[in-house]
Motif scaffolding. Structure first.
Motif: not given
Lengths: 430, 183
Positions: A54, A275-276, A278-280, A282-283, A286, B76-78, B80-81
């Motif tokens: 990432l 944040v929520v 994009t994290s969903k 981006l996770f 990944t 940030m991704t982790f 957030g996850a």
């Protein structure tokens, strides 16, 4: 076919898990990890791929473009766009249907994701249409259908993803999406006109020119956004990530200073939502990158390329099959996953074997996969629409079904008339 | 229903846009993992603005801003996850719930939770191993140890295991009839 059976099993198992409700990101991670362990690879490789793949400055454009769209939403900039669109096209038969399409078109120039469009404009549009006696199905359908413009017209989160993963110029992709975005709007408006005329839907009352002019001036600053972003990138002033930063700062300027419609509390909520969201995403990205890497280790892309190359003699046949396969897969698989796994496989084949321009391939693939947003079982836009209207997934799917026709017609026009995609980037030297 | 307008026609679908609460509980405002992720998002904005300003205003391009932001993205991704795991809102297809009902879904999803917990244990172990392998590696510009960047994977996976257990326990309660909703 010479693809290793274990890899096919891997893909099938992950698909089955996803359909049965396994969280998408984990379904990809778990199956990839099982393959690695079964083939005596250390687990450290899984973590390394997940954590370090990432690591790209361009990927940062994804949260930032989402942030720009959400700030515009929260700053009530969308209300102004809707008012302007209403005065501009509300009098054409089909009335608020056209307003819906034009508002989405304008909003698409500021935001990069389908979801921001459905969540932000959707509620307002559906309410307005129901109050004027439009069928709920029609209102829901046109709202979803027109949100398809978002990921095609720049800026676009999926185009950034495609550009990073397939190593294609993001500026070129953005420019390539301009005319197709307008094409989608046009085909939708033709359909809306036809239905509107037949069902005699309400049209907006006449407005005086000074009033229309005033609405235009109020909506003008947000209308500039796509020109700042795409202009800056085309002239080489900004990288995609910097352009996204400028878009956020501009949106904040409009919301806080120009329109003064945003409180600090709201800004906090916007950051949290971004944040929520994009994290969903981006996770999942990944884990999809890990999954894609495992397929590459097993040489699946090369084998698939050979297989496809031996199957289709000419590029029109290849594109036809790719389009149909993607439409089917798009219904079942989360669209980011499909894009991330297939783009690096298909783009090199398309380019070397069939001479298809990567920008053309990119725009066609992104739009095709985005149509999967509107087909069950895996359609994120359908989920959002359920959350804002409370309708069942079945009703929403049926409501959007007729609007798939203009979308698919647009898809085939941009597939078979490559100039629609390529004229603008070619003219500007990409 | 907003049936006040005279032009309203009968419609087969009943909705009330002002009174819909089907949206699932999203991560709340002040969870530490959310706040951490938000701080990183704001820092992207700051670093990236700094980069544009330094290049165009002071004509002094920076290399370290890009490196730092790109490495923070994984954090940030982790973060957030982890928050999404806590609120149990990772993206999933929910057809099973619509077709077979909340009890079947709860049972199936609890089994999935167990698989996820095993996978997360693998990430904790693999991440720990990777950190010791990368002990002497550093990023080119800022000389940040790569092990620090990777560290978020085992740390957040460890926390997520706890949340996954909590999710599984909640689903078991559904199964035994104390709640009527898989979420």
């Amino acid at each position: 076919m010479h693809i290793e059976a274990a890899l096919i099993g891997l893909v099938v198992v992950s698909l089955v898990l996803i359909i049965f409700g396994f969280p998408v990101a984990f379904a990809l991670g778990v199956t990839a990890a099982v393959y690695l362990v079964a083939n005596d690879f250390p687990l450290t490789l899984a973590v390394q791929e997940a954590a370090l793949s990432l690591n790209s400055f361009t990927m940062l454009a994804i949260p930032l473009f989402m942030l720009a769209g959400m700030v515009m939403n929260a700053g009530k900039i969308t209300d102004r766009i809707f008012d302007f669109a209403n005065m501009a096209v509300g009098r054409i038969p089909g009335g608020l249907g056209h307003v819906n399409v034009l508002a989405s078109l304008i909003f698409a120039g500021m935001s990069g994701s389908v979801l921001a469009d459905v969540a932000g404009l959707g509620r307002m549009e559906i309410k307005a249409m129901r109050d004027k006696g439009y069928d709920t199905k029609f209102a829901v359908g046109v709202t979803l259908g027109s949100s398809a413009i978002g990921p095609i017209l720049p800026p676009s989160v999926p185009m950034v993803m495609f550009g990073v993963i397939a190593e294609v110029s993001i500026t070129g992709l953005f420019l390539g999406g301009v005319l197709p975005g307008l094409l989608i709007a046009l085909t939708l408006m033709i359909y809306v006109y036809w239905v509107g005329k037949k069902r005699e839907y309400y049209i907006t009352e006449r407005h005086a020119w000074p009033e229309i002019l005033r609405a235009f001036i109020v909506a003008f600053p947000p209308l500039l956004t796509p020109f700042i972003i795409v202009g800056g990138m085309t002239l080489g002033i900004f990288s995609p990530t910097e352009a996204a930063t400028v878009a956020v700062l501009y949106a904040l300027l409009l919301a806080v200073v120009v329109y003064r419609d945003m409180a600090w509390k709201e800004l906090f909520d916007v950051f949290r939502e971004v944040v929520v969201a994009t994290s969903k995403l981006l996770f999942i990205i990944t884990m999809a990158l890990l999954f894609g890497w495992v397929l590459t280790v097993g040489q699946m892309p090369q084998q698939l390329a050979q297989f496809l190359g031996s199957l289709f003699a000419d590029k029109w046949m290849f594109l036809l099959v790719i389009n149909i396969v993607l439409l089917v897969l798009g219904a079942v698989i989360e669209n980011a996953v499909l894009l991330l796994i297939l783009a690096p496989m298909l783009v090199p084949i398309a380019q070397s074997t069939y001479g298809i321009d990567p920008i053309h391939m990119g725009v066609v693939m992104v739009f095709n996969i985005m149509i999967g947003q509107y087909t069950p079982p895996m359609g994120l836009s359908l989920f959002i629409m359920r959350d804002i209207t409370g309708l069942s997934l079945k009703d929403i799917s049926l409501a959007v079904a007729p609007f798939l026709l203009p979308l698919i017609i647009s898809l085939f026009i941009m597939t078979y008339v490559p100039e629609v995609v390529l004229w603008l980037p070619r003219t500007l030297g990409f | 229903m907003s049936a006040s307008s005279p032009v309203n026609k009968p419609d087969e679908l009943r909705i009330d846009l002002d009174n819909v609460h089907v949206a699932k509980p999203e991560p709340k405002g002040h969870w530490p993992e959310i706040i951490a992720a938000m701080i990183i998002l704001v820092s992207f904005l700051a670093l990236s603005s700094l980069q544009v300003i330094s290049r165009y205003v002071f004509d002094a391009p920076m290399v370290w801003t890009e490196e730092l932001s790109a490495n923070l993205l994984i954090w940030m991704t982790f973060f957030g996850a982890t928050a999404i795991m806590r609120s149990d809102t990772h993206i999933r297809v929910e057809f099973v719930e619509e077709l077979a009902g909340p009890r079947v879904a709860a049972c199936l999803f609890a089994v999935f939770d167990v698989v996820i917990i095993i996978f997360l244990c693998g990430l904790v172990y693999g991440g720990w191993e990777l950190m010791s392998q990368l002990e002497f590696e550093r990023t080119p510009a800022l000389r940040i140890p790569i092990a620090w960047i990777v560290a978020i994977v085992p740390i957040s996976s460890f926390v997520m295991i706890g949340y996954a257990i909590a999710n599984a326990v909640r689903r078991m309660r559904v199964l035994f009839g104390k709640q009527n909703n898989a979420h």
